[in-house]
Each structure stands twice: as structure tokens, then as C-alpha cells.
Design a protein around this motif. Sequence first.
Motif, PDB file in Angstrom:
ATOM      1  N   ARG A 247      33.872  43.164  31.572  1.00  0.00           N
ATOM      2  CA  ARG A 247      34.096  44.606  31.433  1.00  0.00           C
ATOM      3  C   ARG A 247      35.537  45.024  31.684  1.00  0.00           C
ATOM      4  N   MET A 248      36.435  44.062  31.730  1.00  0.00           N
ATOM      5  CA  MET A 248      37.845  44.382  31.888  1.00  0.00           C
ATOM      6  C   MET A 248      38.605  43.882  30.672  1.00  0.00           C
ATOM      7  N   THR A 249      39.638  44.613  30.285  1.00  0.00           N
ATOM      8  CA  THR A 249      40.482  44.169  29.178  1.00  0.00           C
ATOM      9  C   THR A 249      41.443  43.093  29.675  1.00  0.00           C
ATOM     10  N   ALA A 250      42.102  42.436  28.732  1.00  0.00           N
ATOM     11  CA  ALA A 250      43.082  41.416  29.098  1.00  0.00           C
ATOM     12  C   ALA A 250      44.161  42.007  29.997  1.00  0.00           C
ATOM     13  N   TRP A 251      44.661  43.173  29.627  1.00  0.00           N
ATOM     14  CA  TRP A 251      45.716  43.818  30.407  1.00  0.00           C
ATOM     15  C   TRP A 251      45.216  44.153  31.808  1.00  0.00           C
ATOM     16  N   GLU A 252      44.012  44.694  31.914  1.00  0.00           N
ATOM     17  CA  GLU A 252      43.461  45.078  33.214  1.00  0.00           C
ATOM     18  C   GLU A 252      43.266  43.872  34.123  1.00  0.00           C
ATOM     19  N   MET A 253      42.840  42.750  33.560  1.00  0.00           N
ATOM     20  CA  MET A 253      42.608  41.562  34.377  1.00  0.00           C
ATOM     21  C   MET A 253      43.898  41.004  34.949  1.00  0.00           C
ATOM     22  N   VAL A 254      44.908  40.893  34.098  1.00  0.00           N
ATOM     23  CA  VAL A 254      46.187  40.349  34.573  1.00  0.00           C
ATOM     24  C   VAL A 254      46.823  41.318  35.573  1.00  0.00           C
ATOM     25  N   GLU A 255      46.721  42.614  35.303  1.00  0.00           N
ATOM     26  CA  GLU A 255      47.252  43.627  36.210  1.00  0.00           C
ATOM     27  C   GLU A 255      46.557  43.552  37.575  1.00  0.00           C
ATOM     28  N   TYR A 256      45.243  43.375  37.556  1.00  0.00           N
ATOM     29  CA  TYR A 256      44.469  43.298  38.795  1.00  0.00           C
ATOM     30  C   TYR A 256      44.973  42.164  39.684  1.00  0.00           C
ATOM     31  N   PHE A 257      45.202  41.008  39.091  1.00  0.00           N
ATOM     32  CA  PHE A 257      45.673  39.872  39.883  1.00  0.00           C
ATOM     33  C   PHE A 257      47.110  40.078  40.342  1.00  0.00           C
ATOM     34  N   GLY A 258      47.913  40.720  39.522  1.00  0.00           N
ATOM     35  CA  GLY A 258      49.269  41.031  39.948  1.00  0.00           C
ATOM     36  C   GLY A 258      49.282  41.928  41.170  1.00  0.00           C
TER      37      GLY A 258
END
Length: 250
Positions: free
Chosen positions: A93-104
Motif C-alpha cells: 500500500r505504499m508507492t516506490a517514493w513513499e517506501m524509500v522516503e520512509y526508510f530515509g
Amino acid sequence: MIQAHELSKAYVDLHRGEFVALDGLSFQANRGEVYGILGPNGAGKTTALRILSTVLQPTGGSAIVNGYDVVTQPSQVRRQIGFMSANTAVYDRMTAWEMVEYFGRLYGIEDEPLRERMEDLFERLQMQEIRDLLGAKMSTGMKQKVSIARAIVHDPPILIFDEATSGLDVLVARAMLDAVAELRDQGKCIVFSTHIMREAERLCDRVAIMHRGRLLAEGNLDALREQHDQPDLEELFFELIHQQEAVVTA
């Protein structure tokens, strides 16, 4: 950048008693190289890498990752590494951008530096077309790109890949290996575990061959082939495993 000394890991099994998954493993991996850890299933590869990434604690021995001890300084170690395996999950349920941003954000990167870092990553990894795509709609190759991006979003000096190409088709696996080679050329220290000999020959500067938790051989590929009088890595691998099995079952 990584110094492992006599690492061991044992478990207590109610039926079998003590099971030794790792038995005195020592090696050193350096900046700007891919260090391959090779072995069949059950060789201890994943156990070793989980110790290096602080997921497991060793029963004995020590490991230093970019100057930090994996047992006494785990939080500092985790900032030095990016970890990726074939089982790395991508949230549906997360976009590619949201996932990478979350880990950042988990790594404490401030908003503007994080945005700039992500823009660069999405461009270099050719991820712009999946920027707003939900994980549930991604192909396997797309998910692998996201996994790489989130593993390196904090620009760690050390990267650990645990059977990261397992289950991938040929084209996706090739793209994955190309990405690893590029990261090495950027000066990263990369530990790459695999049981696929062609991958190791193409990518690794030095290798360690493991079996039943023990190190059987270690060094650069040319030296190992010459030392053991074998024409290629696959023949060398099978010969060492066969010899070790003969010793165990004797």
C-alpha cells in the motif's frame, strides 16, 4: 571495512541438541571490492550476514564493521550498512517514493537532503516510471529496484546482499548485478552471498567458500583456481564440497 574473527553461532535444538550454524569464520572485506560468500544451502552464509547486520548475536568471536563492534555498538553498525535479500519485503500500500522516503526518515535524514538524495537515486536506478506505483502493482524487477534504493538511501559505505538474485529471471538478475558492480565502482565495500557460481565469477573480487558453517577456502579467483588446479570456480566449488563431505561422513 569489515573484519570478522572466529565468528561462531550455535543453537540448542530440543531433538538434536546443540547445532552449530557457524564455526570459526574469519575474513576481511575492503573498500571498493565485492567479497563473495559462496556455499550451498545451510552453509552458514545467512547466519554470518545476519551477525554482521546485528540481527543475530554471535556465540563466539567478533566482528568490526567500519570501526564499530556488532555486539557492543549495534546502532552505529546499522548506520554503516545497507542490507538486501531475496526476501526483502515491499509494502503493497505504499508507492516506490513513499517506501524509500520512509526508510530515509528512519535514518534521520532531513527533508531537503533526503529529497535530493531520492531524486538522484530514482534517476540513476531508472525508477522514475514507478515513482507513484503501489507495491502491490509492481513486478519482481520493480520491487528489486525499490529494495536497492531503500538499502542505499542513507549512502552507507558497506552493502550486504544475501542471495539477492534468488528467484529472479535472467534480465532482472543481470540488472541487479550491474547495480552491484556500479556501487563497487563508487568505492563501496560489498559483501555478496550466493550459490550461483557464474554470478560470483562475474562480480566478485575475492570469495570465501563455506560448507557446514566452516570456511573451506578464501582468496581471489585466479589464485584459488591455480591453487586447487581447477579450470573454473564451479569445478573448484564442487571439489571442495565433495572433499569436505567425504571427511564428515568418514
